[in-house]
Design a protein around this motif. Structure first.
Motif, PDB file in Angstrom:
ATOM      1  N   ARG A  81       1.029  -1.023   0.538  1.00  0.00           N
ATOM      2  CA  ARG A  81       0.130   0.012  -0.405  1.00  0.00           C
ATOM      3  C   ARG A  81       0.999   0.916  -0.037  1.00  0.00           C
ATOM      4  NH1 ARG A  81      -2.805   3.046   3.727  1.00  0.00           N
ATOM      5  NH2 ARG A  81      -2.470   1.631   5.977  1.00  0.00           N
ATOM      6  N   VAL A  82       0.582   2.259  -0.785  1.00  0.00           N
ATOM      7  CA  VAL A  82       1.528   3.548  -1.647  1.00  0.00           C
ATOM      8  C   VAL A  82       0.789   4.713   0.084  1.00  0.00           C
ATOM      9  CG1 VAL A  82       2.307   5.050  -2.635  1.00  0.00           C
ATOM     10  CG2 VAL A  82       2.517   3.074  -3.088  1.00  0.00           C
ATOM     11  N   LEU A  83       1.834   5.419   0.995  1.00  0.00           N
ATOM     12  CA  LEU A  83       1.200   5.579   1.862  1.00  0.00           C
ATOM     13  C   LEU A  83       1.278   7.386   1.003  1.00  0.00           C
ATOM     14  CD1 LEU A  83       2.551   4.982   4.919  1.00  0.00           C
ATOM     15  CD2 LEU A  83       0.640   4.181   4.289  1.00  0.00           C
ATOM     16  N   GLY A  84       2.160   7.695  -0.092  1.00  0.00           N
ATOM     17  CA  GLY A  84       2.427   9.293  -0.298  1.00  0.00           C
ATOM     18  C   GLY A  84       3.530   9.267  -1.480  1.00  0.00           C
ATOM     19  N   THR A  85       3.934  10.647  -1.722  1.00  0.00           N
ATOM     20  CA  THR A  85       4.952  10.729  -2.501  1.00  0.00           C
ATOM     21  C   THR A  85       5.657  11.473  -1.391  1.00  0.00           C
ATOM     22  OG1 THR A  85       4.173  10.069  -3.942  1.00  0.00           O
ATOM     23  CG2 THR A  85       6.175  11.304  -4.405  1.00  0.00           C
ATOM     24  N   VAL A  86       7.658  11.909  -1.163  1.00  0.00           N
ATOM     25  CA  VAL A  86       7.932  12.351  -0.985  1.00  0.00           C
ATOM     26  C   VAL A  86       9.509  12.882  -2.430  1.00  0.00           C
ATOM     27  CG1 VAL A  86      10.108  12.904   0.802  1.00  0.00           C
ATOM     28  CG2 VAL A  86       7.731  11.452   1.261  1.00  0.00           C
ATOM     29  N   GLY A  87       9.492  14.197  -2.343  1.00  0.00           N
ATOM     30  CA  GLY A  87      10.293  14.633  -2.765  1.00  0.00           C
ATOM     31  C   GLY A  87      11.376  15.534  -2.377  1.00  0.00           C
ATOM     32  N   ALA A  88      12.695  15.930  -3.301  1.00  0.00           N
ATOM     33  CA  ALA A  88      13.335  16.366  -1.842  1.00  0.00           C
ATOM     34  C   ALA A  88      13.296  17.278  -2.410  1.00  0.00           C
ATOM     35  CB  ALA A  88      14.872  16.626  -3.384  1.00  0.00           C
ATOM     36  N   GLY A  89      14.023  17.729  -0.675  1.00  0.00           N
ATOM     37  CA  GLY A  89      13.239  19.154   0.124  1.00  0.00           C
ATOM     38  C   GLY A  89      11.841  19.452   1.014  1.00  0.00           C
ATOM     39  N   SER A  90      11.220  18.032   1.117  1.00  0.00           N
ATOM     40  CA  SER A  90      10.253  17.486   1.805  1.00  0.00           C
ATOM     41  C   SER A  90      10.228  16.135   3.250  1.00  0.00           C
ATOM     42  CB  SER A  90       9.504  17.073   0.854  1.00  0.00           C
ATOM     43  OG  SER A  90       8.893  17.638   0.010  1.00  0.00           O
ATOM     44  N   GLY A  91       9.723  16.499   3.949  1.00  0.00           N
ATOM     45  CA  GLY A  91      10.262  15.550   4.958  1.00  0.00           C
ATOM     46  C   GLY A  91       9.408  14.534   4.989  1.00  0.00           C
ATOM     47  N   ALA A  92       9.348  13.541   5.816  1.00  0.00           N
ATOM     48  CA  ALA A  92       9.404  12.321   5.541  1.00  0.00           C
ATOM     49  C   ALA A  92       8.585  12.364   7.431  1.00  0.00           C
ATOM     50  CB  ALA A  92       9.800  10.867   5.463  1.00  0.00           C
ATOM     51  N   THR A  93       7.067  12.487   7.155  1.00  0.00           N
ATOM     52  CA  THR A  93       6.386  12.300   8.031  1.00  0.00           C
ATOM     53  C   THR A  93       5.852  10.993   8.645  1.00  0.00           C
ATOM     54  OG1 THR A  93       4.319  13.296   7.205  1.00  0.00           O
ATOM     55  CG2 THR A  93       6.067  14.740   8.056  1.00  0.00           C
ATOM     56  N   ARG A  94       5.124  10.383   7.205  1.00  0.00           N
ATOM     57  CA  ARG A  94       4.324   8.972   7.798  1.00  0.00           C
ATOM     58  C   ARG A  94       5.362   7.738   8.166  1.00  0.00           C
ATOM     59  NH1 ARG A  94      -0.885   8.189   4.892  1.00  0.00           N
ATOM     60  NH2 ARG A  94      -0.850   6.230   7.284  1.00  0.00           N
ATOM     61  N   ALA A  95       5.185   7.079   8.759  1.00  0.00           N
ATOM     62  CA  ALA A  95       6.808   5.999   9.784  1.00  0.00           C
ATOM     63  C   ALA A  95       5.602   4.645   8.487  1.00  0.00           C
ATOM     64  CB  ALA A  95       6.538   5.863  10.287  1.00  0.00           C
ATOM     65  N   ILE A  96       6.224   3.788   8.129  1.00  0.00           N
ATOM     66  CA  ILE A  96       6.202   2.176   7.085  1.00  0.00           C
ATOM     67  C   ILE A  96       6.052   1.308   7.969  1.00  0.00           C
ATOM     68  CG2 ILE A  96       7.091   0.667   5.206  1.00  0.00           C
ATOM     69  CD1 ILE A  96       8.562   2.898   3.580  1.00  0.00           C
ATOM     70  N   GLY A  97       5.012   0.707   7.966  1.00  0.00           N
ATOM     71  CA  GLY A  97       4.655  -0.575   8.691  1.00  0.00           C
ATOM     72  C   GLY A  97       4.831  -1.637   7.567  1.00  0.00           C
ATOM     73  N   GLN A  98       3.800  -2.477   7.723  1.00  0.00           N
ATOM     74  CA  GLN A  98       3.942  -4.004   7.314  1.00  0.00           C
ATOM     75  C   GLN A  98       3.294  -3.600   5.819  1.00  0.00           C
ATOM     76  OE1 GLN A  98       3.150  -7.099   9.611  1.00  0.00           O
ATOM     77  NE2 GLN A  98       3.701  -8.898   7.278  1.00  0.00           N
ATOM     78  N   GLU A 100       3.887  -1.742   3.896  1.00  0.00           N
ATOM     79  CA  GLU A 100       3.901  -0.167   2.976  1.00  0.00           C
ATOM     80  C   GLU A 100       4.892  -0.077   1.943  1.00  0.00           C
ATOM     81  OE1 GLU A 100       0.779   1.287   6.544  1.00  0.00           O
ATOM     82  OE2 GLU A 100       2.665   1.493   6.815  1.00  0.00           O
ATOM     83  N   ALA A 101       4.237   0.478   2.103  1.00  0.00           N
ATOM     84  CA  ALA A 101       5.587   2.130   0.865  1.00  0.00           C
ATOM     85  C   ALA A 101       5.649   3.546   0.494  1.00  0.00           C
ATOM     86  CB  ALA A 101       6.095   1.763  -0.211  1.00  0.00           C
ATOM     87  N   VAL A 102       6.333   4.473   0.565  1.00  0.00           N
ATOM     88  CA  VAL A 102       6.268   5.160   0.202  1.00  0.00           C
ATOM     89  C   VAL A 102       7.006   6.023  -1.432  1.00  0.00           C
ATOM     90  CG1 VAL A 102       6.705   7.773   0.845  1.00  0.00           C
ATOM     91  CG2 VAL A 102       6.146   6.352   2.416  1.00  0.00           C
ATOM     92  N   ARG A 103       6.012   6.412  -1.925  1.00  0.00           N
ATOM     93  CA  ARG A 103       7.010   6.798  -2.861  1.00  0.00           C
ATOM     94  C   ARG A 103       7.844   7.911  -2.882  1.00  0.00           C
ATOM     95  NH1 ARG A 103       5.423   6.285  -8.904  1.00  0.00           N
ATOM     96  NH2 ARG A 103       6.810   7.805 -10.596  1.00  0.00           N
ATOM     97  N   THR A 104       9.888   7.740  -3.015  1.00  0.00           N
ATOM     98  CA  THR A 104       9.894   8.400  -3.068  1.00  0.00           C
ATOM     99  C   THR A 104      11.219   8.899  -3.868  1.00  0.00           C
ATOM    100  OG1 THR A 104      10.764   7.459  -0.456  1.00  0.00           O
ATOM    101  CG2 THR A 104      12.264   8.421  -0.841  1.00  0.00           C
ATOM    102  N   MET A 105      11.861  10.389  -4.525  1.00  0.00           N
ATOM    103  CA  MET A 105      12.356  10.410  -5.306  1.00  0.00           C
ATOM    104  C   MET A 105      13.305  10.693  -4.858  1.00  0.00           C
ATOM    105  SD  MET A 105      10.193  11.373  -7.249  1.00  0.00           S
ATOM    106  CE  MET A 105       9.420   9.535  -7.065  1.00  0.00           C
ATOM    107  N   THR A 106      14.784  10.950  -6.140  1.00  0.00           N
ATOM    108  CA  THR A 106      16.538  10.803  -5.428  1.00  0.00           C
ATOM    109  C   THR A 106      16.301  12.103  -4.298  1.00  0.00           C
ATOM    110  OG1 THR A 106      16.569   9.798  -8.026  1.00  0.00           O
ATOM    111  CG2 THR A 106      18.577  10.923  -7.096  1.00  0.00           C
ATOM    112  N   GLY A 107      17.477  11.953  -3.312  1.00  0.00           N
ATOM    113  CA  GLY A 107      17.726  13.257  -2.876  1.00  0.00           C
ATOM    114  C   GLY A 107      16.952  13.126  -1.592  1.00  0.00           C
ATOM    115  N   ALA A 108      15.261  12.515  -1.608  1.00  0.00           N
ATOM    116  CA  ALA A 108      13.890  12.511  -1.115  1.00  0.00           C
ATOM    117  C   ALA A 108      14.837  11.931   0.582  1.00  0.00           C
ATOM    118  CB  ALA A 108      12.891  12.408  -1.266  1.00  0.00           C
ATOM    119  N   PRO A 109      14.485  12.267   1.977  1.00  0.00           N
ATOM    120  CA  PRO A 109      14.168  11.674   2.689  1.00  0.00           C
ATOM    121  C   PRO A 109      13.665  10.603   2.943  1.00  0.00           C
ATOM    122  CG  PRO A 109      13.580  13.244   3.883  1.00  0.00           C
ATOM    123  CD  PRO A 109      13.616  13.638   2.072  1.00  0.00           C
ATOM    124  N   MET A 110      14.596   9.332   3.490  1.00  0.00           N
ATOM    125  CA  MET A 110      13.619   8.314   4.080  1.00  0.00           C
ATOM    126  C   MET A 110      12.814   7.919   5.403  1.00  0.00           C
ATOM    127  SD  MET A 110      14.975   5.606   1.715  1.00  0.00           S
ATOM    128  CE  MET A 110      14.742   4.283   2.595  1.00  0.00           C
TER     129      MET A 110
END
Length: 413
Positions: A81-98, A100-110
């Motif tokens: 399940r995709v929780l959202g999208t994070v780009g460079a310069g954005s904050g990764a606020t949601r924790a990933i559980g079993q 789950e995934a977050v679409r994440t762009m190059t340079g963005a925080p895990m």
């Protein structure tokens, strides 16, 4: 004038030793980064923050838990399940559980809870029953495509050591830690004076038996090319009192005085006499080198005086072999006379002499080695022969000039 007879000739190595022992790095100054290129750091520079300051994605993809995609293949994908999208310069606020995934762009925080990045090429996102999901077609190991916080440098660690030459990459490192300026060794200030009653300045009308002053512009260009601040002074004729006055005035606000001409033993070779009359203390006069045997060096306090041959070819060799190491020492470089080598090609048999000879040549690379082609015009009277060369090969008195021989080289900046 017996006091001004040329000394017993010394070797190139001894001449360099005397020069480098007598010179020391100049005072430090603060420079903006954009003005610090080619200068040398005075002290170690430390990282101000962890680098990177957070765990970041190295590629475009999905932040996942490696165990959730273990064993995934195209025929048997894992669905997350995709929780959202994070780009460079954005904050990764949601924790990933079993699951789950977050679409994440190059340079963005895990995202918290993720321990790997699934490349976008190995995944496909869908909308299923109104929810974003991704099919993972490949398993990934822990830390895949993730750079952990502080992986490059930890806050407080040395980012650049003292004595580092600031090239573009080093400037980038400083900028990445928020430095706007840096303490560097200030660049040497150099005055260049050509001597000789036969010399004309550019723009003057030619007349028989006269030559245009090429050494002044050439040496100024060389000095500027290696980061020095060069000032060319109009040529001065063969008049002892006039040379004393010009040399004395030139030394008022410089670290180095470079002269050319008047340094041999002829009736009108007055440069050493003029220099020592204004308080210059001799380091040497005459070196076993060709071209450029009649070369003089001295000190006046902390100021360095280098008097090169009037022949343009010899003056350039003097400057590259003896002058540039002095400028590098004054500029704070750790290795003012780096040892570089190349193999000879295009060699011809030449009679042995007592001198270290400097042959001009073109550098090429072959089989991971540098080669220098000496099959070009070598006459010191043919200055145009320098137009297509990139280095000087040093051949000492006891060395053979044969194809394949390994010889020291001096790069022409």
């Amino acid at each position: 004038m017996e006091a001004f007879e040329m000394d017993t000739l010394i070797s190139v190595d001894e001449a360099l030793r005397r020069l480098l022992d007598a010179t020391h790095p100049l005072a430090p100054e603060e420079r903006l980064l954009e003005d610090a290129l080619g200068l040398v750091t005075v002290e170690s520079v430390r990282a101000r923050t962890d680098s990177p300051p957070f765990a970041r994605a190295m590629l475009d993809g999905f932040a996942v838990r490696a165990e959730d995609v273990a064993g995934a293949t195209r025929d048997a994908p894992r669905t997350l399940r995709v929780l959202g999208t994070v780009g460079a310069g954005s904050g990764a606020t949601r924790a990933i559980g079993q699951g789950e995934a977050v679409r994440t762009m190059t340079g963005a925080p895990m995202s918290p809870g993720a321990d790997a990045l699934l490349r976008i090429e190995y995944a496909q996102e869908f909308i299923e029953q109104g929810e974003r999901v991704v099919h993972a077609y490949r398993s990934v190991p822990v830390d895949e495509a993730v750079q952990q916080r502080g992986d490059d440098l930890r806050a407080g660690e040395v980012a650049l050591a003292a004595g580092t030459l600031l090239l573009p990459a080093q400037i980038g490192i400083l900028a990445s830690h928020g430095y706007r300026s840096i303490a560097v060794v200030r660049p040497p200030r150099v005055a260049v004076v050509a001597t000789g009653s036969e010399l004309l300045e550019a723009g003057e009308a030619p007349h028989p038996h006269a030559l245009y002053n090429s050494n002044g512009p050439m040496l100024c260009a060389l000095i500027r090319r290696v980061g020095g601040i060069a000032q060319v002074i109009p040529a001065v004729g063969d008049d002892l009192s006039l040379q004393q006055r010009v040399f004395s005035d030139a030394l008022k606000d410089v670290d180095v005085l470079v002269t050319t001409g008047g340094v041999s033993v002829g009736d009108f070779d007055l440069t050493p006499s003029a220099l020592e009359a204004i308080g210059v203390e001799r380091l040497f006069w005459g070196v076993f080198m060709r071209p450029g045997t009649p070369v003089y060096a001295g000190m006046r306090g902390k100021q360095v005086i280098l008097a090169f041959s009037g022949s343009p070819s010899a003056a350039l060799v003097n400057a590259v072999v003896l002058g540039l190491p002095v400028l590098r020492r004054l500029a704070g470089q750790k290795d003012p006379a780096p040892a570089l080598f190349a193999r000879v090609t295009g060699a011809t048999l030449r009679r042995r002499v007592k001198h270290s000879r400097f042959f001009r040549g073109q550098l090429t690379q072959r089989d991971a080695e540098w080669w220098i082609d000496l099959g070009t015009e070598q006459s010191s009277g043919s200055f145009s022969g320098f137009a297509s060369v990139t280095a000087l090969a040093r051949v000492d008195a006891d060395a053979d000039v044969t194809d394949g021989a390994l010889v020291p080289i001096f790069l022409l900046p």
